[in-house]
Design an enzyme around this catalytic site. Structure first.
Site: not given
Length: 276
Positions: A133, A146
């Protein structure tokens, strides 16, 4: 012979699009999910769909065993994709919540990858593609848990790429920004379980921003791309003779990569503070 790819997290979003996209290109796709009902749905669509849950090592072993039984003991590509979010300020995320997200987003990936590497070593080739990501290298507020898992994945992946450099195994990162998926929706149960926002010193900020983002549909994010944008990068990572070590997806990821190289930490902090 058809090339083979094992994917995780194929119930929706990036994984589901990638499963269809790679099958359309002639690959034999093993589209795994962590819930049996999703596996059954994919089997009805013609996929081989082993049950594989990153938090359950036995399903990782049995699912990989099912794949290798179909292929005669070989596997060309592993696409680690399944993950979930846990939004909330770092000070409010319980330590149990942090353990939980690392179990699924990091430790499970590591477990499955370690089981696949001997297969690829024995055959003399293979590709391990990690769906990371923009949050693997830029730390957005409210995403600390995250962010931590994706930073961990990036560190492990970069290290593996060097360690496996002479093995015939390519190790590759894909780094999407905003992509259409159900990750926000699927993060809600984890947020409700592990974040006591009502007793937080930041309660006003939760009410002003994060809760609305979680519970109110406001349409696509700015610069959001469909999951097929990730599939296009996966195709190159799997089929190119010389795959890139990392693939950026979406405008924000490209911008983040440039700013990370040219700006000071304080300058980046000032930009990200606007997102609080």
């Amino acid at each position: 012979m058809q090339k083979t790819i094992l994917m995780t997290g194929c119930s929706s979003g990036i994984g589901l699009d990638a499963a269809h996209g790679m099958r359309e290109r002639g690959w034999t796709v093993f589209a795994s999910c962590r819930q049996r009902v999703d596996c059954d749905r994919l089997r009805a669509q013609g996929f081989i769909s082993p049950l594989m849950d990153y938090t359950d090592a036995e399903t990782l072993r049995s699912g990989l065993g099912e794949v290798l039984e179909h292929t005669g003991g070989t596997l060309d590509v592993l696409f680690n994709n399944g993950a979930h979010g846990l939004p909330g300020a770092v000070e409010d995320v319980s330590t149990d919540g942090l353990r939980s997200i690392f179990e699924s987003n990091v430790f499970g990936w590591h477990e499955l990858t370690r089981n696949v590497i001997p297969v690829m070593r024995a055959q003399g080739h293979g590709r391990i593609v990690q769906n990371s990501s923009i949050l693997g290298f830029v730390s957005f507020p409210w995403r600390g848990a995250y962010v931590a898992t994706k930073h961990a994945i990036e560190g492990l992946t970069d290290t593996m790429r060097v360690e496996l450099g002479d093995s015939g195994i390519h190790v590759i990162l894909i780094e999407p920004g905003p992509v259409t998926s159900k990750i926000r929706e699927k993060a809600i149960p984890h947020f409700e379980k592990y974040v006591d926002w009502e007793n937080s010193a930041l309660r006003d900020r939760y009410e002003a921003s994060l809760l609305k983002r979680l519970y109110e549909s406001t349409g696509p994010d700015r610069f959001e791309l469909p999951a097929s944008a990730v599939t296009a990068k996966l195709v190159h990572a799997c089929e190119s003779r010389r795959p890139h070590p990392r693939y950026y997806v979406t405008v924000p990821t490209h911008i983040g990569g440039v700013l990370k190289r040219i700006l000071t930490t304080r300058a980046i902090d000032r930009i990200l503070a606007r997102l609080r």
